[in-house]
Enzyme design. Structure first.
Site, PDB file in Angstrom:
ATOM      1  N   LYS A 188       0.844  -1.202   0.000  1.00  0.00           N
ATOM      2  CA  LYS A 188       0.000   0.000   0.000  1.00  0.00           C
ATOM      3  C   LYS A 188       0.880   1.254   0.000  1.00  0.00           C
ATOM      4  O   LYS A 188       0.616   2.212  -0.713  1.00  0.00           O
ATOM      5  CB  LYS A 188      -0.957  -0.020   1.204  1.00  0.00           C
ATOM      6  CG  LYS A 188      -2.062  -1.058   1.019  1.00  0.00           C
ATOM      7  CD  LYS A 188      -2.868  -1.342   2.271  1.00  0.00           C
ATOM      8  CE  LYS A 188      -3.799  -2.523   1.984  1.00  0.00           C
ATOM      9  NZ  LYS A 188      -4.535  -2.992   3.155  1.00  0.00           N
ATOM     10  N   GLN A 206      -4.932  -1.743   9.243  1.00  0.00           N
ATOM     11  CA  GLN A 206      -4.733  -3.056   8.641  1.00  0.00           C
ATOM     12  C   GLN A 206      -5.361  -4.132   9.536  1.00  0.00           C
ATOM     13  O   GLN A 206      -5.058  -4.219  10.717  1.00  0.00           O
ATOM     14  CB  GLN A 206      -3.220  -3.316   8.443  1.00  0.00           C
ATOM     15  CG  GLN A 206      -2.894  -4.604   7.728  1.00  0.00           C
ATOM     16  CD  GLN A 206      -3.416  -4.638   6.290  1.00  0.00           C
ATOM     17  OE1 GLN A 206      -3.310  -3.663   5.542  1.00  0.00           O
ATOM     18  NE2 GLN A 206      -4.017  -5.759   5.911  1.00  0.00           N
ATOM     19  N   ASP A 208     -11.219   2.383   3.369  1.00  0.00           N
ATOM     20  CA  ASP A 208     -11.453   0.945   3.179  1.00  0.00           C
ATOM     21  C   ASP A 208     -12.935   0.658   2.891  1.00  0.00           C
ATOM     22  O   ASP A 208     -13.282  -0.428   2.434  1.00  0.00           O
ATOM     23  CB  ASP A 208     -11.038   0.165   4.444  1.00  0.00           C
ATOM     24  CG  ASP A 208      -9.712  -0.566   4.269  1.00  0.00           C
ATOM     25  OD1 ASP A 208      -9.322  -0.817   3.108  1.00  0.00           O
ATOM     26  OD2 ASP A 208      -9.078  -0.886   5.291  1.00  0.00           O
TER      27      ASP A 208
END
Ligand code: NAD
Length: 278
Positions: A52, A96, A119
């Protein structure tokens, strides 16, 4: 033999388009900053977070890394998120997953400000998706829609079958295919006659988490097959939920693992980061 849908190529096209948009935003004096929080040092999470960061660098997005210890308290993690929520220089926040067992993931997701939820996991992003309002889309299913459309495949009126009903893949996948006017069936571990249902599909999206479970006997001749699964087998090689060698003989299009859905997830995360500014 099926056409292979090249997720690496399509994701690079998307990232290049985004790179240009970011350069234009910079000319208007607008910077994009993504805060990435990792708790502990699970090796798979470290790889995902590293990828990422690399994508951010490629596109021109600033990334802030928060590497927090495994034994951090929930309270302290939530405090960090709240500080980032209140920081005007931060556009997107990503935590995460999975998190250590002593931390409540739902609470963490709900603490991220919806306008920074790149997200797309916050209940308000999920609700917006369901009722067709603007909001951040969850990256993996949004990437699959791009893979299908950019391969010149139309979804409208097609029989779409999704295997799996997780909150991050199966359920939002069903909603996005419906939004594209597909006729959608979502199947799961309690579905009866799974093979028969799958055989109906013009577009079959497989997100089960079971290596090579779906072989050609589940697939209609000429179907489009999208494999979301990622597994490492005994020889350390990656494979998906689909038995590629068997299914590529009957499908019209198929995504490989690696190089199919995986790269799209990060490209769509980058898209959400760009959208967080625009
Ligand atoms: P999950 O474990 O949360 O959900 C799996 C789903 O499959 C469940 O809804 C369950 O009902 C269903 N299922 C299980 N066994 C079944 C069976 N025998 N028949 C029918 N349905 C069955 O998994 P997930 O988070 O949705 O992920 C699925 C796979 O996709 C995993 O391999 C995961 O690693 C992978 N994944 C990949 C990406 C990516 O970027 N490529 C992103 C997310 C997940």
């Amino acid at each position: 033999m099926a056409n292979i849908i090249d997720g690496k190529l399509i994701s690079t096209q998307i990232k290049d388009e985004l790179k240009e948009k970011v350069a234009n935003l910079k000319k208007e004096g607008k910077q994009i900053t993504l805060a990435v929080i990792q708790v502990g040092n699970d090796p798979a999470s470290t790889v995902y977070v590293g990828n990422k960061k690399k994508a951010c660098e490629y596109i021109g997005i600033n990334s802030l890394a928060y590497e927090l210890p495994e034994d951090i308290t929930e309270e302290s993690l939530l405090k960090t998120i709240e500080e980032l929520n209140n920081d005007d220089k931060v556009n997107g926040i990503l935590v995460q997953l999975p998190l250590p067992k002593h931390i409540d993931e739902d609470k963490v997701i709900k603490t991220i400000a919806p306008e920074k939820d790149v997200d797309g996991f916050h209940p308000s992003s999920v609700g917006a998706l369901l009722i067709g309002q603007e909001g951040f889309l969850p990256c993996t299913p949004a990437g699959i829609i791009q893979l299908i459309k950019r391969s010149g495949i139309s979804i409208e009126g097609k029989e779409c079958v999704v295997i799996g009903r997780s909150n991050i893949v199966g359920k939002p996948m069903g909603v996005l295919l419906l939004r594209e006017n597909g006729t959608v069936t979502i199947t799961h571990s309690k579905t009866k006659n799974l093979k028969k249902v799958c055989k109906r599909a013009d577009i079959l999206v497989v997100a089960i988490g079971k290596p090579k479970m779906i072989d050609a006997s589940y697939v209609k001749d000429g179907a489009v097959v999208i494999d979301v699964g990622i597994h490492r087998n005994a020889d350390n090689k990656l494979c998906g939920d689909v038995d590629f060698d068997s299914v590529e003989k009957v499908a019209s299009y198929i995504t490989p693992v690696p190089g199919g859905v995986g790269p799209m997830t990060i490209a769509m995360l980058m898209q959400n980061c760009v959208n967080s500014v625009r």
